[in-house]
Design a protein around this motif. Sequence first.
Motif, mmCIF file in Angstrom:
data_model
loop_
_atom_site.group_PDB
_atom_site.id
_atom_site.type_symbol
_atom_site.label_atom_id
_atom_site.label_comp_id
_atom_site.label_asym_id
_atom_site.label_seq_id
_atom_site.Cartn_x
_atom_site.Cartn_y
_atom_site.Cartn_z
ATOM 1 N N PRO A 43 -7.932 13.340 9.177
ATOM 2 C CA PRO A 43 -7.684 11.936 9.030
ATOM 3 C C PRO A 43 -7.265 11.308 10.461
ATOM 4 O O PRO A 43 -6.579 12.286 11.120
ATOM 5 C CB PRO A 43 -6.946 11.482 7.979
ATOM 6 C CG PRO A 43 -6.022 12.527 7.591
ATOM 7 C CD PRO A 43 -7.017 13.749 7.822
ATOM 8 N N ARG A 78 -3.960 5.374 11.255
ATOM 9 C CA ARG A 78 -4.320 4.514 10.123
ATOM 10 C C ARG A 78 -4.322 5.239 8.966
ATOM 11 O O ARG A 78 -5.366 5.865 8.794
ATOM 12 C CB ARG A 78 -5.638 3.609 10.456
ATOM 13 C CG ARG A 78 -5.266 2.494 10.945
ATOM 14 C CD ARG A 78 -6.569 1.839 11.498
ATOM 15 N NE ARG A 78 -7.399 2.260 12.547
ATOM 16 C CZ ARG A 78 -6.762 2.536 14.019
ATOM 17 N NH1 ARG A 78 -5.918 1.520 14.161
ATOM 18 N NH2 ARG A 78 -7.618 2.841 14.981
ATOM 19 N N ARG A 79 -3.105 5.367 8.120
ATOM 20 C CA ARG A 79 -3.196 6.088 7.047
ATOM 21 C C ARG A 79 -3.877 5.224 5.757
ATOM 22 O O ARG A 79 -3.418 4.114 5.551
ATOM 23 C CB ARG A 79 -1.597 6.422 6.579
ATOM 24 C CG ARG A 79 -1.582 7.857 5.877
ATOM 25 C CD ARG A 79 0.024 7.986 5.797
ATOM 26 N NE ARG A 79 0.275 9.075 6.797
ATOM 27 C CZ ARG A 79 -0.384 10.434 6.361
ATOM 28 N NH1 ARG A 79 -0.900 10.572 5.132
ATOM 29 N NH2 ARG A 79 0.109 11.333 7.163
ATOM 30 N N THR A 80 -4.600 5.724 5.154
ATOM 31 C CA THR A 80 -5.101 4.924 4.035
ATOM 32 C C THR A 80 -4.454 5.348 2.767
ATOM 33 O O THR A 80 -3.822 6.419 2.452
ATOM 34 C CB THR A 80 -6.835 5.308 3.725
ATOM 35 O OG1 THR A 80 -6.817 6.869 3.673
ATOM 36 C CG2 THR A 80 -7.489 4.740 5.147
ATOM 37 N N PRO A 81 -4.758 4.483 1.587
ATOM 38 C CA PRO A 81 -3.761 4.871 0.309
ATOM 39 C C PRO A 81 -4.388 5.946 -0.324
ATOM 40 O O PRO A 81 -5.563 6.360 -0.040
ATOM 41 C CB PRO A 81 -4.214 3.362 -0.452
ATOM 42 C CG PRO A 81 -5.185 2.768 0.112
ATOM 43 C CD PRO A 81 -5.195 3.250 1.665
ATOM 44 N N CYS A 95 -7.759 8.302 -4.779
ATOM 45 C CA CYS A 95 -8.156 7.409 -3.720
ATOM 46 C C CYS A 95 -6.914 6.560 -3.989
ATOM 47 O O CYS A 95 -6.789 5.473 -2.826
ATOM 48 C CB CYS A 95 -9.270 6.661 -4.024
ATOM 49 S SG CYS A 95 -10.856 7.807 -4.019
ATOM 50 N N GLU A 96 -6.040 6.235 -4.820
ATOM 51 C CA GLU A 96 -5.013 5.210 -5.001
ATOM 52 C C GLU A 96 -3.789 5.738 -4.826
ATOM 53 O O GLU A 96 -2.940 5.207 -4.248
ATOM 54 C CB GLU A 96 -5.375 4.298 -6.297
ATOM 55 C CG GLU A 96 -6.690 3.384 -6.061
ATOM 56 C CD GLU A 96 -7.138 3.017 -7.580
ATOM 57 O OE1 GLU A 96 -6.401 3.254 -8.466
ATOM 58 O OE2 GLU A 96 -8.114 2.501 -7.588
ATOM 59 N N ASP A 108 -0.692 8.089 -3.701
ATOM 60 C CA ASP A 108 -0.206 8.969 -2.925
ATOM 61 C C ASP A 108 0.371 10.469 -3.557
ATOM 62 O O ASP A 108 1.395 10.056 -4.089
ATOM 63 C CB ASP A 108 0.688 8.209 -1.750
ATOM 64 C CG ASP A 108 0.846 8.870 -0.612
ATOM 65 O OD1 ASP A 108 0.197 9.898 -0.316
ATOM 66 O OD2 ASP A 108 1.333 8.255 0.370
#
Lengths: 306, 340
Positions: free
Chosen positions: B282, B286-289, B307-308, B310
């Motif tokens: 990744p 920009r880290r995504t949740p 996906c939600e 961490d």
Amino acid sequence: MLRVILRRLGWVLVTLAAVATFTFFLTFLLPQDVARTIAGDKVSEAEVERVRQELGLNDSPAIQYVRYMGRVARLDFGYSFVNRQPVGEIIAERLPRTISLAAVAIIFQLVVGIGLGLATAARANGVLDRTTLSWAVLMISLPTFWLGLILLYVFAFELGWFPLGGADSFSAIVLPAITLGIAGAAWYSRVVRQAASETLASDFVKELRAKGLPRRTILFKHVLRASLSPVLTMMAIDFGFFLGGAVLVETVYAWPGLGLTSYQAIETGDTPLLMACVIVGSAFVLILNLAADLVRTVIDPRVRLG
Amino acid sequence: MSDSADHPLLEVRNLVTRFSTQEGDLIAVDGISFDIERGQRFGIVGESGSGKSATLWSIIGLIDPPGSVVADRISFDGVDMLGMSREERRRIRGSRIGFVMQDPLAALSPVFTVGEQIAETIRCHESVSRSEAKRRAIEILDSVGIPDAAERVRTYPHELSGGMRQRVAIAIALACNPALVIADEPTTALDVTIQAQVLELLEELCKERGVAVLVVTHDLGVIGRFADHVAVMYAGRIVEQGPTEQLLRSPRHPYTEALLVSQPRLDSERRAELPAIPGAPPNLLRRTPGCAFQPRCHRSNGRERCCEDDPVLHAVEAEHASACHFSDELGEIGAASRDG
């Protein structure tokens, strides 16, 4: 190694012969009537003709050339047209002046150039780095004779710190040496900065830091050594040129070295003296070029003489 | 330095290394913690850009601006390294902590003899005479298996083979009898046959001298052969950590599993295509949740939690921790991966 050096020395001789040949025929383009200059304005045409005969100036250029090269091969540069003194003697008298000026200028150039280069590389984009850059651009672009005149005016004429010219006192060498060396110092400071910045960013400096070497050891031992190679080559070439005679600087400061001598030789049409100046100067350039290559093999053990 | 051995040799707590770039902060190391015991051989494995090298440089205090390091604690031998002055940290580097770099040709100075490069390390940390430093350089060169050490001290790095150069680098790292040697991809630049020799040498020397080793590599083979304990890094975090044997036998994180499966094996069919991990690591800017590995994970199957939430590193067994929500679904490597 020795064979390579001998071969390179052979090429030095070949190049010198070529330079001598080229310069010899170039002197025929001088618009002066040498015999008239020597004999003086007030003598008869017959007298001038006698001088011409005596100097062999009536022979064809080819014969003059063969005669001249034969003598030069035996290191006999003939007699000055102007004062009848053996050219070898004039050169021997003027050369030490040029050597001392060249040496002081080179030392100035190295110390200032390397010092500034390392200092600016260690603090890239700092105040010193930015001011040095504009200073360097200015110094490299300024004509030497103009800078020489300015320094002479300010420090010798107005302030009176140095003599106005000549080589009579010890301090007389300071201004000409600075004038001669300052463009090189500016140039070297940029070259050293470039090389040192590259070295500072390299893996082996990381390794040096990882093994705990103090910053000053890294800078003054490793980075300096790694950045020296391009400068030493340039230095040897510059030294050769300075020894060949810094015509402009020596003329501005009336410094009685080879440069001033060649200037005077051109003015008076003193062909034998001019030829000797050119040949001796070229010899210095060529030999110091060879020396530069030798020095590089010592500085960087990966470089082999080819 | 301290006499009690009740604290680990190296203690790293919540280490964060970030680099400020024009596009924002790049978080190379994102809050990792681990301990290295005296004499332990600890491995960190991960892809390029997983933050493994940044971890090493952070520990020895050599992250330069625009990079910055923060941590709750980095202590070496019970002493806090974060509170140290530059000079104090410099004194530890090379003496108490040795460092072996990836490419010994690039890491050694081309213009000094190998003897000089070993001796200067000794001389900058200990007040010994030139001749004593030289004597010790020969001794250490001899102990890393360089024949005719007394002669070889006078050679330049370019005159040695890659394996010999890496031995010199190991000699420099061990020159001041460190308690910890940090090795950044020590075998990557070497021929395969030489790799094994260098690893063996490193292992032997460190066992002999009781030196702990922190080795960073992308090669699970190196880990399997060398490390007692391993941490798997992905996108700046440790996603799985545990005793090497256990972790390689029964990985509890899909990333580790995928790494294992993508290793060539002798017992697999020749023509069979080597499974690769799909996608790319990744963007660290920009880290995504959710789980950073989720987009490439073959087990997630779009489950919402991946996906939600961490995932955090949690114990799955004694000493074995995983940062996968579904670590229970993984076990003995076999069923799912080997027949694929």
